[in-house]
Design a protein around this motif. Structure first.
Motif, short mmCIF file in Angstrom:
data_model
loop_
_atom_site.label_atom_id
_atom_site.label_comp_id
_atom_site.label_asym_id
_atom_site.label_seq_id
_atom_site.Cartn_x
_atom_site.Cartn_y
_atom_site.Cartn_z
N TRP A 1 20.93 6.38 -1.79
CA TRP A 1 19.84 5.93 -0.93
C TRP A 1 18.48 6.21 -1.56
O TRP A 1 17.57 5.39 -1.47
CB TRP A 1 19.93 6.62 0.44
N LEU A 2 18.35 7.37 -2.20
CA LEU A 2 17.08 7.71 -2.85
C LEU A 2 16.77 6.76 -4.00
O LEU A 2 15.61 6.38 -4.22
CB LEU A 2 17.12 9.15 -3.34
N GLN A 3 17.79 6.38 -4.73
CA GLN A 3 17.57 5.44 -5.83
C GLN A 3 17.06 4.10 -5.29
O GLN A 3 16.13 3.51 -5.86
CB GLN A 3 18.87 5.22 -6.61
N ALA A 4 17.63 3.63 -4.20
CA ALA A 4 17.16 2.39 -3.59
C ALA A 4 15.72 2.53 -3.10
O ALA A 4 14.91 1.60 -3.24
CB ALA A 4 18.08 2.01 -2.43
N ALA A 5 15.39 3.69 -2.54
CA ALA A 5 14.02 3.92 -2.06
C ALA A 5 13.03 3.93 -3.22
O ALA A 5 11.92 3.39 -3.11
CB ALA A 5 13.96 5.24 -1.29
N ARG A 6 13.40 4.54 -4.34
CA ARG A 6 12.52 4.58 -5.51
C ARG A 6 12.26 3.17 -6.03
O ARG A 6 11.14 2.83 -6.40
CB ARG A 6 13.13 5.44 -6.60
N GLN A 7 13.28 2.38 -6.08
CA GLN A 7 13.13 1.01 -6.56
C GLN A 7 12.20 0.22 -5.65
O GLN A 7 11.36 -0.56 -6.12
CB GLN A 7 14.50 0.33 -6.67
N ALA A 8 12.35 0.40 -4.34
CA ALA A 8 11.48 -0.31 -3.40
C ALA A 8 10.03 0.16 -3.53
O ALA A 8 9.09 -0.65 -3.45
CB ALA A 8 11.98 -0.08 -1.97
N GLU A 9 9.84 1.44 -3.73
CA GLU A 9 8.49 2.00 -3.82
C GLU A 9 7.70 1.38 -4.98
O GLU A 9 6.49 1.14 -4.86
CB GLU A 9 8.57 3.52 -4.00
N THR A 10 8.38 1.12 -6.08
CA THR A 10 7.69 0.60 -7.27
C THR A 10 7.68 -0.92 -7.34
O THR A 10 7.16 -1.49 -8.30
CB THR A 10 8.37 1.16 -8.54
N ASP A 11 8.24 -1.57 -6.33
CA ASP A 11 8.29 -3.03 -6.31
C ASP A 11 7.24 -3.54 -5.32
O ASP A 11 7.44 -3.50 -4.11
CB ASP A 11 9.68 -3.50 -5.89
N THR B 1 0.85 5.21 3.35
CA THR B 1 0.31 4.32 2.33
C THR B 1 1.30 3.18 2.08
O THR B 1 2.48 3.28 2.45
CB THR B 1 0.10 5.09 1.02
N PRO B 2 0.85 2.09 1.45
CA PRO B 2 1.80 1.01 1.15
C PRO B 2 3.00 1.48 0.32
O PRO B 2 4.13 1.05 0.57
CB PRO B 2 0.95 0.00 0.37
N ALA B 3 2.77 2.37 -0.65
CA ALA B 3 3.88 2.86 -1.46
C ALA B 3 4.87 3.65 -0.62
O ALA B 3 6.09 3.52 -0.76
CB ALA B 3 3.35 3.72 -2.61
N GLN B 4 4.35 4.49 0.28
CA GLN B 4 5.23 5.25 1.16
C GLN B 4 5.99 4.33 2.11
O GLN B 4 7.18 4.54 2.37
CB GLN B 4 4.41 6.27 1.97
N ALA B 5 5.32 3.31 2.63
CA ALA B 5 5.98 2.36 3.54
C ALA B 5 7.10 1.62 2.82
O ALA B 5 8.17 1.37 3.40
CB ALA B 5 4.95 1.39 4.10
N ARG B 6 6.87 1.25 1.54
CA ARG B 6 7.94 0.59 0.78
C ARG B 6 9.10 1.55 0.54
O ARG B 6 10.27 1.16 0.63
CB ARG B 6 7.39 0.08 -0.56
N TRP B 7 8.79 2.81 0.25
CA TRP B 7 9.85 3.81 0.03
C TRP B 7 10.72 3.92 1.29
O TRP B 7 11.95 3.89 1.22
CB TRP B 7 9.23 5.16 -0.32
N ALA C 1 11.04 1.75 3.70
CA ALA C 1 11.76 0.51 3.94
C ALA C 1 12.99 0.40 3.05
O ALA C 1 14.07 -0.04 3.49
CB ALA C 1 10.83 -0.69 3.71
N GLY C 2 12.85 0.80 1.78
CA GLY C 2 14.00 0.77 0.88
C GLY C 2 15.08 1.74 1.30
O GLY C 2 16.28 1.45 1.23
N PHE C 3 14.68 2.92 1.76
CA PHE C 3 15.63 3.92 2.24
C PHE C 3 16.37 3.40 3.46
O PHE C 3 17.60 3.49 3.56
CB PHE C 3 14.89 5.22 2.56
N ARG C 4 15.61 2.82 4.39
CA ARG C 4 16.23 2.29 5.62
C ARG C 4 17.24 1.20 5.30
O ARG C 4 18.35 1.20 5.85
CB ARG C 4 15.13 1.74 6.54
N LYS C 5 16.87 0.28 4.44
CA LYS C 5 17.77 -0.82 4.09
C LYS C 5 19.06 -0.30 3.47
O LYS C 5 20.16 -0.78 3.80
CB LYS C 5 17.07 -1.78 3.14
N ALA C 6 18.94 0.70 2.59
CA ALA C 6 20.14 1.26 1.95
C ALA C 6 21.03 1.97 2.96
O ALA C 6 22.26 1.83 2.93
CB ALA C 6 19.72 2.21 0.82
N VAL C 7 20.43 2.73 3.86
CA VAL C 7 21.21 3.45 4.88
C VAL C 7 21.95 2.48 5.77
O VAL C 7 23.16 2.64 6.05
CB VAL C 7 20.28 4.36 5.71
#
Length: 529
Positions: free
Chosen positions: A295-305, A319-325, A327-333
């Motif tokens: 899940w963390l890997q997915a969140a990292r990828q979302a944060e940088t995209d 922040t936008p970066a935190q919101a993307r992180w 969102a990526g974590f939520r989607k993976a979970v």
């Protein structure tokens, strides 16, 4: 306490203090401290009290509470405290009782009410994970937050049976790591600055000129409940199963599971339901490191995209970066097929997000990243209790839940007279928007619950009418218990509304009058006869 200390009240503060110091020395020996612990703790707490501008009376009460903070251990069987080994869960459960016992002993000692309350709350944590009442953030009175820091610092810097003392540099690093979870960030930053001012190496930069000085007794917005008081009150009843129409995040249900009760918890908010599923319904499953790493890997990828889609309403808090992180974590979970795993993962995300928001702007230099706090958050999520019973957590309107649920007791913790969408103006408002991924979720809940708790109630009369409407759906429960927050006196209109349906047999009240803006809480017991 000794029988001598329970005699006539001391005639002066000096005499009271001397008695407290004698008690403190005996408790230090019980806990296995080779050097005075409570006295050092009192000195540290007083240094902080001066920095935060407490009055002379406030400093006096804090000193007495510091000396007696662990007095409750005297009445508990705790020989394991001096043993050089980790504590078992049963031993920790015994320790969780000592602040409540200590409050009672402090009051029997004819000390001010505030002293007893500080003793009660010296293990409350900033993130709500402490005990006995599960207070969080600014719900915890400032003197209790000072006492928590002082207790942590003195425990770290003194020899214990299971480890040697930390030096000041290592202890300061530990304080920094506990900031935002166990410790109030503003209080921790103040102490790190105090150390630096006296020649001790600070654990990172501090910004003393920006430190906020909150009022000594403040409370956070939102529902306050004294969890330890509720559990103790419910233990006066004989029952096996309990229904909680407003069970919230499952913290009360988790405590009742410890007592071997079957728990049916409910909350219409999806975020609270995720937490309740993880705490109440979960009877043994724990997240694994490998699952969380994915899940963390997915969140990292979302944060940088920068093209990754996220709920823009979260920008009110992140922040936008935190919101993307997030969102990526939520989607993976939510990509995991198992409902329980999803609830545990979403609970982990909620704790991580709450941590990020726990820091005043003046002390955000002490804040760690999402991933740097995963270990602590995972330990909290994986605090599993298996009581071998079919516990359930649901996400239904309270009256629907009541009709569909059968249990020995129903405990209605009356919600505060606020609407769900008012959370949009508070720190915790992000939770429901993130879990639901619906920007208007809280507004929708408010509209759909018009005339009910959490919806639009334009007057006190409508609030009481909402209570009566709920009570009409509870006749099949043998025992009713109603929890109510209030100011000086339990409102007569609440008593009148309840007594229209059931005979009130007793009322227990937890008074917090010495705590300024903290409310009192009363528990009303009703019989079917």
């Amino acid at each position: 306490m000794s029988e001598a200390s329970r005699g006539s009240a001391p005639r002066s503060w000096a005499a009271q203090l001397a008695t407290c110091e004698a008690e403190a020395a005996r408790i230090d020996r019980l806990e296995g401290y080779a050097a005075p612990h409570a006295g050092q703790l009192a000195a540290v707490a007083d240094r902080l009290a001066v920095r935060f501008g407490l009055s002379e009376r406030g400093r006096r009460d804090l000193r007495a509470a510091a000396l007696l903070h662990d007095v409750g251990l005297e009445e508990l069987a705790v020989p394991f405290l001096a043993e050089a080994r980790p504590l078992t869960f049963a031993e920790r459960s015994t320790l969780w009782r000592h602040p409540v016992v200590g409050e009672r002993l402090a009051r029997a000692h004819d000390l001010p009410e505030a002293v007893g309350l500080l003793v009660r709350w010296h293990h409350e944590n900033w993130d709500g994970s402490g005990y006995p009442d599960g207070l969080c953030g600014a719900q915890i009175p400032l003197p209790a937050r000072l006492l928590r820091l002082a207790d942590v610092w003195c425990a770290l810097t003194q020899d214990r049976p299971f480890r040697p003392a930390y030096d000041h540099a290592a202890a300061a690093a530990q304080v920094r790591s506990l900031t935002g979870t166990v410790l109030d960030p503003v209080v921790a930053a103040c102490w790190l600055d105090e150390l630096a001012a006296h020649g001790d190496p600070p654990a990172g930069d501090t910004t003393p000129d920006l430190l906020a000085r909150p009022a000594p007794w403040t409370t956070a917005a939102g529902q306050v409940a004294f969890l330890g008081f509720e559990v103790a009150a419910l233990q006066t009843l004989a029952f096996q199963s309990i229904a909680l129409p407003y069970g919230g995040d499952g913290a009360l249900g988790w405590q009742l599971k410890l007592l071997g009760k079957q728990v049916f918890s409910n909350d219409v908010r999806q975020a609270e339901t995720c937490l309740a599923i993880a705490a109440v319904e979960n009877n043994g499953y724990a997240l694994t490191a490998s699952q969380v790493d994915a899940w963390l890997q997915a969140a990292r990828q979302a944060e940088t995209d920068p093209t990754f889609l996220y709920n823009a309403s979260l920008l009110r808090w992140f922040t936008p970066a935190q919101a993307r992180w997030l969102a990526g974590f939520r989607k993976a979970v939510l990509g995991h097929p198992d409902r329980l795993t999803q609830a545990l993962g979403m609970s982990l995300g909620l704790h991580l997000g709450d941590y990020q928001l726990a820091f005043d702007p003046s002390v955000r230099h002490l804040r760690r990243t999402f991933e740097e706090t995963v270990v602590e958050a995972l330990a909290r999520v994986n605090r599993v209790i298996d009581n071998q019973l079919a516990n359930q957590a649901s996400c239904l309107p309270a009256h629907v839940f009541a009709v569909q649920t059968a249990a020995d007791v129903v405990y209605v913790r009356l919600p505060a007279p606020t609407t769900y969408d008012q959370a949009l103006h508070h720190q915790a408002g992000w939770r429901e928007l993130w879990v639901s991924d619906a920007p208007d979720r809280l507004v929708q809940l408010t509209h759909s619950h018009a005339g009910h708790f959490g919806g639009y109630l334009t007057s006190r009369r409508e609030y009481v009418a909402a209570l009566r409407a709920l009570l009409r759906h509870l006749p099949h429960f043998r025992q009713w218990v109603i929890g109510c927050l209030h100011e000086a006196q339990l409102p007569a209109d609440i008593l009148a509304a309840v007594s229209r349906f059931r005979r009130i047999t007793k009322v227990l009240t937890k008074s917090t009058g010495a705590c300024g803006t903290l409310p009192n809480q009363s528990i009303i017991f009703c019989s079917a006869g």
